[in-house]
Design an enzyme around this catalytic site. Structure first.
Site, PDB file in Angstrom:
ATOM      1  N   ASP A  25       0.881  -1.162   0.000  1.00 36.16           N
ATOM      2  CA  ASP A  25       0.000   0.000   0.000  1.00 36.16           C
ATOM      3  C   ASP A  25       0.927   1.222   0.000  1.00 36.16           C
ATOM      4  O   ASP A  25       2.119   1.104   0.312  1.00 36.16           O
ATOM      5  CB  ASP A  25      -0.869  -0.056   1.270  1.00 36.16           C
ATOM      6  CG  ASP A  25      -1.700   1.184   1.445  1.00 36.16           C
ATOM      7  OD1 ASP A  25      -2.347   1.604   0.474  1.00 36.16           O
ATOM      8  OD2 ASP A  25      -1.704   1.745   2.559  1.00 36.16           O
ATOM      9  N   LEU A  26       0.410   2.379  -0.374  1.00 34.29           N
ATOM     10  CA  LEU A  26       1.265   3.574  -0.437  1.00 34.29           C
ATOM     11  C   LEU A  26       1.092   4.477   0.797  1.00 34.29           C
ATOM     12  O   LEU A  26       2.004   4.598   1.626  1.00 34.29           O
ATOM     13  CB  LEU A  26       0.934   4.365  -1.720  1.00 34.29           C
ATOM     14  CG  LEU A  26       1.627   5.711  -1.898  1.00 34.29           C
ATOM     15  CD1 LEU A  26       3.132   5.547  -2.038  1.00 34.29           C
ATOM     16  CD2 LEU A  26       1.078   6.433  -3.136  1.00 34.29           C
ATOM     17  N   ASP A  27      -0.118   5.056   0.900  1.00 33.02           N
ATOM     18  CA  ASP A  27      -0.374   6.019   1.976  1.00 33.02           C
ATOM     19  C   ASP A  27      -0.304   5.330   3.338  1.00 33.02           C
ATOM     20  O   ASP A  27      -1.064   4.403   3.597  1.00 33.02           O
ATOM     21  CB  ASP A  27      -1.767   6.639   1.804  1.00 33.02           C
ATOM     22  CG  ASP A  27      -1.891   7.439   0.513  1.00 33.02           C
ATOM     23  OD1 ASP A  27      -1.334   8.543   0.463  1.00 33.02           O
ATOM     24  OD2 ASP A  27      -2.522   6.955  -0.439  1.00 33.02           O
ATOM     25  N   THR A  82       1.177  10.190   4.105  1.00 30.02           N
ATOM     26  CA  THR A  82       0.336  11.207   3.471  1.00 30.02           C
ATOM     27  C   THR A  82      -0.967  11.409   4.236  1.00 30.02           C
ATOM     28  O   THR A  82      -1.714  12.332   3.927  1.00 30.02           O
ATOM     29  CB  THR A  82      -0.027  10.788   2.028  1.00 30.02           C
ATOM     30  OG1 THR A  82      -0.326   9.406   2.072  1.00 30.02           O
ATOM     31  CG2 THR A  82       1.087  11.059   1.061  1.00 30.02           C
ATOM     32  N   LYS A 114      -8.716   5.968   6.169  1.00 29.75           N
ATOM     33  CA  LYS A 114      -7.500   5.316   5.683  1.00 29.75           C
ATOM     34  C   LYS A 114      -7.834   4.130   4.789  1.00 29.75           C
ATOM     35  O   LYS A 114      -8.603   3.251   5.182  1.00 29.75           O
ATOM     36  CB  LYS A 114      -6.620   4.874   6.857  1.00 29.75           C
ATOM     37  CG  LYS A 114      -6.026   6.080   7.572  1.00 29.75           C
ATOM     38  CD  LYS A 114      -5.021   5.694   8.622  1.00 29.75           C
ATOM     39  CE  LYS A 114      -4.485   6.946   9.290  1.00 29.75           C
ATOM     40  NZ  LYS A 114      -3.689   6.635  10.474  1.00 29.75           N
ATOM     41  N   GLY A 115      -7.264   4.136   3.610  1.00 33.77           N
ATOM     42  CA  GLY A 115      -7.436   3.007   2.693  1.00 33.77           C
ATOM     43  C   GLY A 115      -8.670   3.087   1.824  1.00 33.77           C
ATOM     44  O   GLY A 115      -8.785   2.350   0.860  1.00 33.77           O
ATOM     45  N   SER A 136      -2.483   0.560  -4.354  1.00 34.17           N
ATOM     46  CA  SER A 136      -3.034   1.695  -3.601  1.00 34.17           C
ATOM     47  C   SER A 136      -4.354   2.173  -4.188  1.00 34.17           C
ATOM     48  O   SER A 136      -4.553   2.127  -5.403  1.00 34.17           O
ATOM     49  CB  SER A 136      -2.033   2.854  -3.631  1.00 34.17           C
ATOM     50  OG  SER A 136      -2.645   4.046  -3.196  1.00 34.17           O
ATOM     51  N   ALA A 137      -5.233   2.665  -3.307  1.00 30.93           N
ATOM     52  CA  ALA A 137      -6.511   3.225  -3.748  1.00 30.93           C
ATOM     53  C   ALA A 137      -6.343   4.625  -4.317  1.00 30.93           C
ATOM     54  O   ALA A 137      -7.254   5.165  -4.943  1.00 30.93           O
ATOM     55  CB  ALA A 137      -7.470   3.288  -2.557  1.00 30.93           C
ATOM     56  N   LYS A 197     -10.920  -0.932  -1.618  1.00 33.86           N
ATOM     57  CA  LYS A 197     -10.697  -1.788  -0.455  1.00 33.86           C
ATOM     58  C   LYS A 197     -11.865  -1.552   0.512  1.00 33.86           C
ATOM     59  O   LYS A 197     -12.324  -0.414   0.598  1.00 33.86           O
ATOM     60  CB  LYS A 197      -9.379  -1.403   0.239  1.00 33.86           C
ATOM     61  CG  LYS A 197      -8.148  -1.596  -0.640  1.00 33.86           C
ATOM     62  CD  LYS A 197      -6.920  -0.998   0.044  1.00 33.86           C
ATOM     63  CE  LYS A 197      -5.745  -0.945  -0.914  1.00 33.86           C
ATOM     64  NZ  LYS A 197      -4.573  -0.248  -0.384  1.00 33.86           N
ATOM     65  N   GLU A 251       0.134  -3.311   4.711  1.00 34.87           N
ATOM     66  CA  GLU A 251      -1.012  -2.404   4.823  1.00 34.87           C
ATOM     67  C   GLU A 251      -1.065  -1.703   6.180  1.00 34.87           C
ATOM     68  O   GLU A 251      -0.754  -2.310   7.206  1.00 34.87           O
ATOM     69  CB  GLU A 251      -2.309  -3.221   4.705  1.00 34.87           C
ATOM     70  CG  GLU A 251      -3.024  -3.103   3.401  1.00 34.87           C
ATOM     71  CD  GLU A 251      -3.574  -1.719   3.084  1.00 34.87           C
ATOM     72  OE1 GLU A 251      -3.681  -0.875   4.000  1.00 34.87           O
ATOM     73  OE2 GLU A 251      -3.881  -1.472   1.921  1.00 34.87           O
ATOM     74  N   ASP A 252      -1.514  -0.453   6.182  1.00 32.18           N
ATOM     75  CA  ASP A 252      -1.665   0.273   7.455  1.00 32.18           C
ATOM     76  C   ASP A 252      -3.133   0.475   7.838  1.00 32.18           C
ATOM     77  O   ASP A 252      -3.422   1.016   8.898  1.00 32.18           O
ATOM     78  CB  ASP A 252      -1.006   1.663   7.366  1.00 32.18           C
ATOM     79  CG  ASP A 252      -1.801   2.591   6.476  1.00 32.18           C
ATOM     80  OD1 ASP A 252      -2.137   2.176   5.346  1.00 32.18           O
ATOM     81  OD2 ASP A 252      -2.102   3.712   6.904  1.00 32.18           O
TER      82      ASP A 252
END
Ligand code: G6P
Ligand code: MG
Length: 217
Positions: free
Chosen positions: A9-11, A17, A45-46, A114-115, A145, A169-170
């Site tokens: 995942d990115l963020d 971010t 988030k996500g 990432s979304a 997601k 994933e966070d």
């Protein structure tokens, strides 16, 4: 498990971010006349931009028509872009670049899952686009997601079966998506929020490929 690919995942995993998303959404809430807190922000988030706006409006007890919602989402993104277009590689979370390099060295494929429709802008600012074999972002998926689409697409483009993939994933929604995709999931951050993950680590500092198997045992 035989690990063949890692999907990130990115963020909140590669870069923080969430703080920029939060400031931009909080300003929208303030204009609408209510306070949006960091605790509320956890729910964003996500999840996709539109779904984020819907959650925000739910918090404020506000109903709006589609046209107004589109305009608000656009405004939020304009403010968010102001922040992310100023990002520098210093903002990559500690250990991430070394971990990505170590995976490559060990023959493990890497993907971004990432979304965010802004993923490419962020990866370019951070100068790490080339560290991913495949990039799946919010422009390539139709289901957000916790739907597993983003991770399944990643595995498909990498040509690796889901059972050989690990997702990092966070967000709770992202952990659910990874499990639904039939992949192992390592949570990044709070073990209470990410209780569905197979293991939870604070971040990639001192993280190496050889430690992954130990974590999943
Ligand atoms: C990530 C973030 C979410 C964000 C989503 C869409 O998943 O965790 O908070 O809403 O991306 O981001 P975008 O950049 O397309 O608005
Ligand atoms: Mg995230």
């Amino acid at each position: 498990m035989i690990i063949k690919a890692c999907i990130f995942d990115l963020d909140g995993v590669i870069v923080d971010t969430a703080k920029y998303h939060f400031i931009a959404w909080r300003n929208i809430a303030r204009d609408l006349g209510f306070e949006f807190t960091e605790i509320h922000n956890e729910r964003l988030k996500g999840v996709s931009r539109m779904r984020s706006l819907e959650i925000l409006l739910e918090v404020g007890g506000i109903t709006l028509d589609e046209k107004t919602k589109d305009a608000l989402a656009k405004r939020k993104n304009e403010e968010y872009l102001e922040y992310i277009t100023k990002m520098t590689p210093d903002e990559i979370l500690p250990g991430t670049t070394d971990f990505l390099k170590d995976l490559r060295k060990n023959g493990i494929l890497t993907a971004l899952g990432s979304a965010s429709k802004n993923s490419m802008i962020i990866l370019k600012r951070l100068n790490i686009s080339s560290m991913f074999d495949v990039i799946i972002d919010g422009n390539k998926v139709s289901k957000a997601k916790p739907d597993p689409e983003v991770f399944l697409k990643g595995a498909e483009e990498l040509k690796i079966p889901p059972a050989n993939c690990i997702v990092f994933e966070d967000a709770g929604a992202g952990v659910e998506a990874a499990i639904a995709a039939g992949m192992k999931c390592i949570g990044i951050g709070n073990p209470f929020i990410l209780s569905g993950a197979d293991a939870v680590i604070p971040g990639f500092r001192e993280m190496y490929f050889r430690k992954l198997n130990l974590l999943l045992q």
